[in-house]
Design a protein around this motif. Structure first.
Motif, PDB file in Angstrom:
ATOM      1  N   TYR A   1       0.941  -1.258  -0.082  1.00  0.00           N
ATOM      2  CA  TYR A   1       0.127  -0.008   0.225  1.00  0.00           C
ATOM      3  C   TYR A   1       1.024   1.183  -0.147  1.00  0.00           C
ATOM      4  CZ  TYR A   1      -3.168   3.601   1.569  1.00  0.00           C
ATOM      5  OH  TYR A   1      -4.090   4.734   1.694  1.00  0.00           O
ATOM      6  N   LEU A   2       1.800   1.373   0.988  1.00  0.00           N
ATOM      7  CA  LEU A   2       2.733   2.293   1.086  1.00  0.00           C
ATOM      8  C   LEU A   2       3.630   2.467  -0.266  1.00  0.00           C
ATOM      9  CD1 LEU A   2       3.468   2.315   4.734  1.00  0.00           C
ATOM     10  CD2 LEU A   2       1.928   4.103   3.414  1.00  0.00           C
ATOM     11  N   GLU A   3       4.100   1.541  -0.994  1.00  0.00           N
ATOM     12  CA  GLU A   3       5.192   1.673  -2.044  1.00  0.00           C
ATOM     13  C   GLU A   3       4.053   2.195  -3.177  1.00  0.00           C
ATOM     14  OE1 GLU A   3       8.045  -1.940  -1.345  1.00  0.00           O
ATOM     15  OE2 GLU A   3       6.405  -2.341  -2.601  1.00  0.00           O
ATOM     16  N   GLU A   4       2.851   1.875  -3.350  1.00  0.00           N
ATOM     17  CA  GLU A   4       1.977   2.363  -4.157  1.00  0.00           C
ATOM     18  C   GLU A   4       1.744   3.836  -4.140  1.00  0.00           C
ATOM     19  OE1 GLU A   4      -1.246  -0.358  -4.388  1.00  0.00           O
ATOM     20  OE2 GLU A   4      -0.103  -1.856  -5.046  1.00  0.00           O
ATOM     21  N   ASN A   5       1.680   4.082  -2.874  1.00  0.00           N
ATOM     22  CA  ASN A   5       1.115   5.486  -2.743  1.00  0.00           C
ATOM     23  C   ASN A   5       2.350   6.652  -2.599  1.00  0.00           C
ATOM     24  OD1 ASN A   5      -2.150   5.898  -2.483  1.00  0.00           O
ATOM     25  ND2 ASN A   5      -1.602   3.821  -1.397  1.00  0.00           N
ATOM     26  N   TYR A   6       3.551   6.061  -2.605  1.00  0.00           N
ATOM     27  CA  TYR A   6       4.594   7.014  -2.481  1.00  0.00           C
ATOM     28  C   TYR A   6       5.552   6.853  -3.817  1.00  0.00           C
ATOM     29  CZ  TYR A   6       2.714   8.697   1.900  1.00  0.00           C
ATOM     30  OH  TYR A   6       1.899   9.344   2.667  1.00  0.00           O
ATOM     31  N   PRO A   7       6.518   7.898  -3.756  1.00  0.00           N
ATOM     32  CA  PRO A   7       7.235   7.731  -5.079  1.00  0.00           C
ATOM     33  C   PRO A   7       8.001   6.475  -5.164  1.00  0.00           C
ATOM     34  CG  PRO A   7       7.774   9.997  -3.970  1.00  0.00           C
ATOM     35  CD  PRO A   7       6.810   8.837  -2.997  1.00  0.00           C
ATOM     36  N   LYS A   8       8.385   5.950  -6.441  1.00  0.00           N
ATOM     37  CA  LYS A   8       9.010   4.836  -6.725  1.00  0.00           C
ATOM     38  C   LYS A   8      10.287   4.710  -6.009  1.00  0.00           C
ATOM     39  CE  LYS A   8       9.759   2.309 -10.885  1.00  0.00           C
ATOM     40  NZ  LYS A   8      11.054   1.599 -10.909  1.00  0.00           N
ATOM     41  N   GLY A   9      10.761   3.621  -5.597  1.00  0.00           N
ATOM     42  CA  GLY A   9      11.857   3.531  -4.946  1.00  0.00           C
ATOM     43  C   GLY A   9      11.872   3.769  -3.276  1.00  0.00           C
ATOM     44  N   SER A  10      10.436   4.097  -2.746  1.00  0.00           N
ATOM     45  CA  SER A  10      10.254   4.434  -1.507  1.00  0.00           C
ATOM     46  C   SER A  10      10.429   3.056  -0.438  1.00  0.00           C
ATOM     47  CB  SER A  10       8.884   4.725  -1.269  1.00  0.00           C
ATOM     48  OG  SER A  10       8.982   6.298  -1.548  1.00  0.00           O
ATOM     49  N   LYS A  11      11.178   2.928   0.651  1.00  0.00           N
ATOM     50  CA  LYS A  11      11.169   2.069   1.321  1.00  0.00           C
ATOM     51  C   LYS A  11      10.213   2.012   2.624  1.00  0.00           C
ATOM     52  CE  LYS A  11      14.813   0.437  -1.285  1.00  0.00           C
ATOM     53  NZ  LYS A  11      14.504   1.038  -2.440  1.00  0.00           N
ATOM     54  N   VAL A  12       9.771   0.808   2.992  1.00  0.00           N
ATOM     55  CA  VAL A  12       9.005   0.639   4.136  1.00  0.00           C
ATOM     56  C   VAL A  12       9.386  -0.275   5.303  1.00  0.00           C
ATOM     57  CG1 VAL A  12       6.699   0.098   4.698  1.00  0.00           C
ATOM     58  CG2 VAL A  12       6.919   0.970   2.497  1.00  0.00           C
ATOM     59  N   LEU A  13       9.014   0.603   6.496  1.00  0.00           N
ATOM     60  CA  LEU A  13       9.477  -0.178   7.761  1.00  0.00           C
ATOM     61  C   LEU A  13       7.949  -0.332   8.464  1.00  0.00           C
ATOM     62  CD1 LEU A  13      11.864   0.827  10.454  1.00  0.00           C
ATOM     63  CD2 LEU A  13       9.329   1.048  10.918  1.00  0.00           C
ATOM     64  N   ALA A  14       7.544  -1.433   8.729  1.00  0.00           N
ATOM     65  CA  ALA A  14       6.272  -1.454   9.601  1.00  0.00           C
ATOM     66  C   ALA A  14       6.237  -2.435  10.811  1.00  0.00           C
ATOM     67  CB  ALA A  14       5.155  -2.026   8.320  1.00  0.00           C
ATOM     68  N   ILE A  15       5.305  -2.445  11.231  1.00  0.00           N
ATOM     69  CA  ILE A  15       4.637  -3.456  12.356  1.00  0.00           C
ATOM     70  C   ILE A  15       3.396  -4.361  11.591  1.00  0.00           C
ATOM     71  CG2 ILE A  15       5.699  -2.581  14.408  1.00  0.00           C
ATOM     72  CD1 ILE A  15       2.667  -1.957  14.941  1.00  0.00           C
ATOM     73  N   GLY A  16       3.369  -5.576  12.116  1.00  0.00           N
ATOM     74  CA  GLY A  16       2.341  -6.447  11.516  1.00  0.00           C
ATOM     75  C   GLY A  16       1.225  -6.473  12.598  1.00  0.00           C
ATOM     76  N   PRO A  17       0.346  -7.308  12.615  1.00  0.00           N
ATOM     77  CA  PRO A  17      -0.862  -7.558  13.624  1.00  0.00           C
ATOM     78  C   PRO A  17       0.024  -7.886  15.102  1.00  0.00           C
ATOM     79  CG  PRO A  17      -1.407  -8.555  11.642  1.00  0.00           C
ATOM     80  CD  PRO A  17      -0.115  -7.865  11.439  1.00  0.00           C
ATOM     81  N   GLY A  18       1.086  -8.495  15.079  1.00  0.00           N
ATOM     82  CA  GLY A  18       1.778  -8.763  16.367  1.00  0.00           C
ATOM     83  C   GLY A  18       2.213  -7.536  17.061  1.00  0.00           C
ATOM     84  N   GLY A  19       2.771  -6.594  16.552  1.00  0.00           N
ATOM     85  CA  GLY A  19       2.886  -5.163  16.992  1.00  0.00           C
ATOM     86  C   GLY A  19       1.805  -4.561  17.676  1.00  0.00           C
ATOM     87  N   GLU A  20       0.669  -4.497  16.778  1.00  0.00           N
ATOM     88  CA  GLU A  20      -0.603  -3.548  16.848  1.00  0.00           C
ATOM     89  C   GLU A  20      -1.243  -4.484  18.104  1.00  0.00           C
ATOM     90  OE1 GLU A  20      -3.145  -3.707  13.667  1.00  0.00           O
ATOM     91  OE2 GLU A  20      -1.523  -3.534  12.315  1.00  0.00           O
ATOM     92  N   ASN A  21      -1.127  -5.807  18.160  1.00  0.00           N
ATOM     93  CA  ASN A  21      -1.881  -6.346  19.452  1.00  0.00           C
ATOM     94  C   ASN A  21      -0.858  -6.607  20.771  1.00  0.00           C
ATOM     95  OD1 ASN A  21      -4.242  -6.635  18.004  1.00  0.00           O
ATOM     96  ND2 ASN A  21      -3.448  -8.663  17.058  1.00  0.00           N
ATOM     97  N   LEU A  22       0.293  -5.746  20.629  1.00  0.00           N
ATOM     98  CA  LEU A  22       1.276  -5.608  21.708  1.00  0.00           C
ATOM     99  C   LEU A  22       1.651  -6.996  22.143  1.00  0.00           C
ATOM    100  CD1 LEU A  22      -0.731  -3.140  24.037  1.00  0.00           C
ATOM    101  CD2 LEU A  22       0.769  -2.749  22.144  1.00  0.00           C
TER     102      LEU A  22
END
Ligand code: SF4
Lengths: 596, 75
Positions: A148-169
């Motif tokens: 999602y973030l790669e599609e919505n930001y300039p080409k070559g953007s890099k993404v760091l993220a948490i998954g459901p694990g981090g969200e659910n602490l």
């Protein structure tokens, strides 16, 4: 100062404000960057007694002076915070390409404070930085967030993220980047989740300043040649990745099996690096500017993606008594999607199996899933339940210590300071046991990898079953590792490079004149400030120990038969060499010597 | 006559041979065995005799298991 951008971004998530500050160059000189600088900033800004999941804890994303710069493996970053899992300082390292991109965008450090009222992500395009609502990606997997973030930001953007694990602490949640790279350990993903921060997308256009391009090129040529000539970095890791260790540790009788109840695994060949290469490997992958390329891409059926590392093969494989490679590849994939640490996740499932087999966990708690040593455990399903916090999975997501403790059997958790130990039985590798016991983040192998001399014979062979001299080796390895982790390069380079090489690297990029001895002293300083943080957080030296099983129950069969870990033969000497009192507390003189 | 098992790992697995049982007529050292197997000694980084790291000068005994690895590593 060369090598750094000189800029720190401070994001107050409670207020939604973003400020730019100047990097403190004096601190950068004393602590380099990454793990060292992050810990120093934590120490200065956060009360070590802080509740790790409260808004008062802070999350530091810290690059090193080598990150983004033209040196071998110069692409790494650190996530530094207080660990919810262990209560110690946490600093989790990751490669991929994200760290270098942050450096290209002009930043050295990002500090996250407070807690956002709603889920958000941070978007960085050089100096343009904004917090954005994350409602479209909150709740989604790491790969969906990344896409999602790669599609919505300039080409070559890099993404760091948490998954459901981090969200659910989940206390074993990782911070992920580039989809399948992980700042895995100590539950750093839960801290990010507690702040309602889902992701950071970054695109940069600059390159940090360096003093002398020609000199760097020359040094790089020399160091790349060393990496190529070295058997491990030039041949072993590129050909087989880390997975090749399965068979070695098994042949030594030091491959923990069935939650460390055994130390050799009948099914080792099926989960080995050789089998992975023969049947599943499609290509090698490499992090930023890495000539080694130890990453594996694998294919199972129609699915192709990041493959399991040695530690993962062990955690879901022999530690769970499971010899089904495809099940392990699947579990590894779901850990990446959920943003969970593969070591702690697999080891917690192993502890849960023992708890179930001993009758602590009842059949009715399993919601139809299997939980047995052998090929009968639905490991990928358990990973998903842990990530989404469902049923028993919710308890398992808190790590093996809290799980076992809840059932009144904490001794079944194979942890040090509540962090799951990885894939080397310290009864068969005595020095590795010392580094597990004294690691500042708990049961971890990459804080002082004594497997290198004890098993691989590098830089020289030590008798793995002897305790002699292990204290001094542990200290040197721990100090050098602390510096490597702070420079922003990969620890695997240390199979081929030594302290002097890292000093040369730092000097070429930063225009300084440090020696190898200085690099080791900086590492010593970092080790001690981490120790101080832990001490102030209430972690006592009594916790410099191993699970009772490893100290009291000898290995029953195989080449390491009859051995327990003889920690008490090594620990007093280790404290002394560190300049700590007999009580394990750094002395005033030592702290003064290190300028702490 | 002694009977031993030789186990090959990683790039030392030629023609996918994982292990073999050998009958030795003479007493051999580990180094002599490796020479007989026509593996250049420098290709072997880790040599185990019954799980214990050994050099090329260890005398091989009946029922020994010899494990041979090229340079490998990880973590
Ligand atoms: S050696 Fe492996 S983990 Fe290290 S930088 Fe290279 S590819 Fe990444």
């Amino acid at each position: 100062m060369f090598g750094y951008n000189g800029k720190v971004m401070r994001v107050n998530l409670t207020e939604g404000t973003i400020k730019t500050e100047e990097l403190n160059h004096e601190l950068a000189k004393k602590f380099l960057g990454g793990r060292g600088l992050g810990t120093k900033m934590m120490m200065d800004e956060v009360d070590p007694k802080v509740d790790p999941l409260s808004p008062e804890n802070k999350l530091f994303i810290v690059t090193g002076p080598m990150t983004g710069n033209p040196v071998a493996t110069g692409g790494r970053y650190m996530v530094v915070t207080k660990s919810p899992l262990s209560g110690t300082i946490a600093s989790s390292n990751s490669g991929g390409k994200w760290g270098a991109e942050l450096k290209f965008a002009g930043w050295d450090v990002i500090v996250f404070e407070g807690k956002s009222p709603e889920p958000v992500y941070l978007a960085i395009q050089d100096d343009k930085v904004e917090l954005m609502p994350a409602d479209k990606i909150w709740g989604t997997t790491v790969s969906n967030t990344t896409k999602y973030l790669e599609e919505n930001y300039p080409k070559g953007s890099k993404v760091l993220a948490i998954g459901p694990g981090g969200e659910n602490l989940s206390m074993i949640a990782a911070v992920m980047n580039d989809e399948d790279r992980a700042a895995g350990r100590s539950g750093v993903g839960a801290v990010m989740g507690s702040k309602n921060l889902k992701a950071i997308v970054v695109k940069g256009s600059g390159l940090p300043d360096v003093p002398d391009q020609d000199k760097i090129k020359e040094l790089n040529k020399k160091q790349l040649a060393k990496i190529k000539e070295n058997g491990v970095t030039g041949q072993g890791l590129p050909t087989y990745g880390t997975a090749v260790l399965v068979n070695i540790l098994n042949e030594l009788g030091s491959l923990p099996t069935n939650n460390f109840l055994k130390s050799a695994f009948q099914g080792a060949e099926e989960i080995s690096g050789e089998t992975l290469a023969e049947k599943y490997l499609t290509k090698r992958t490499a992090c930023y500017r890495c000539p080694i390329g130890c990453g594996r891409y694998v294919k199972v059926g129609d699915w192709e993606g990041g493959g399991p590392e040695y530690e993962t093969l062990w955690a879901f494989g022999s530690d769970c008594g499971l010899s089904d490679m495809e099940a392990i590849i699947k579990a590894n994939h779901w850990c990446n999607e959920m943003g969970l640490d593969t070591i702690s996740t697999g080891a917690t499932i192993a502890a849960a199996i023992e708890l179930h087999e001993k009758g602590y966990i009842k059949d009715e708690d399993l919601d139809g899933l299997k939980l047995e040593f052998g090929n009968n455990t639905d490991i990928a399903e358990w990973v998903k339940r842990m990530g989404y916090g469902q049923g028993l999975g919710k308890k398992m997501a808190m790590g093996s210590y809290r799980l076992a403790d809840e059932y009144g059997a904490p001794e079944l958790s194979m942890t040090v300071k509540k962090l799951e130990m990885p894939a080397y039985d310290p009864r068969g590798t005595q020095g590795q046991g010392l580094t597990y016991a004294t690691s500042n983040r708990g049961g971890c192998h990459v804080r002082g990898y004594l497997i290198s001399p004890e098993v691989l014979g590098l830089p020289e062979a030590l008798d793995r079953l002897d305790t002699k001299n292990k204290a001094s080796w542990a200290k040197i390895f721990q100090d050098l590792t602390a510096s490597i982790d702070s420079l922003g390069v990969c620890l695997f380079t240390s199979f081929a490079l030594g302290a002097d090489d890292y000093a040369d690297m730092y000097n070429a990029i930063c225009g300084t004149d440090l020696t190898g001895t200085d690099i080791l002293q900086i590492g010593d300083r970092i080790y001690n400030i981490e120790r101080q943080f832990n001490q102030l957080a209430g972690i006592t030296p009594a916790e410099d120990t191993l699970p009772k099983r490893l100290l009291e129950e000898p290995i029953a069969e195989g080449p390491s038969k009859g051995h327990v870990n003889r920690l008490s033969e090594m620990l007093p000497e280790y404290y002394e060499l560190r300049g700590w009192g007999k009580d394990g507390i750094p002395t005033e003189a030592k702290l003064k010597e290190l300028g702490l | 006559m002694i009977e031993i098992e030789v186990r090959y790992f990683a790039t030392l697995r030629k023609d996918n041979k994982k292990k073999e049982v050998l009958i030795l007529e003479d007493e051999l050292t580990t180094g002599e065995l490796v020479d007989d197997l026509q593996i250049p000694r420098e290709e072997i980084a880790i040599l185990l005799v019954n799980g214990i790291k050994s050099g090329f000068d260890v005398s091989i005994k009946d029922k020994d298991i010899i494990s041979l690895f090229p340079p490998v590593g990880g973590g």
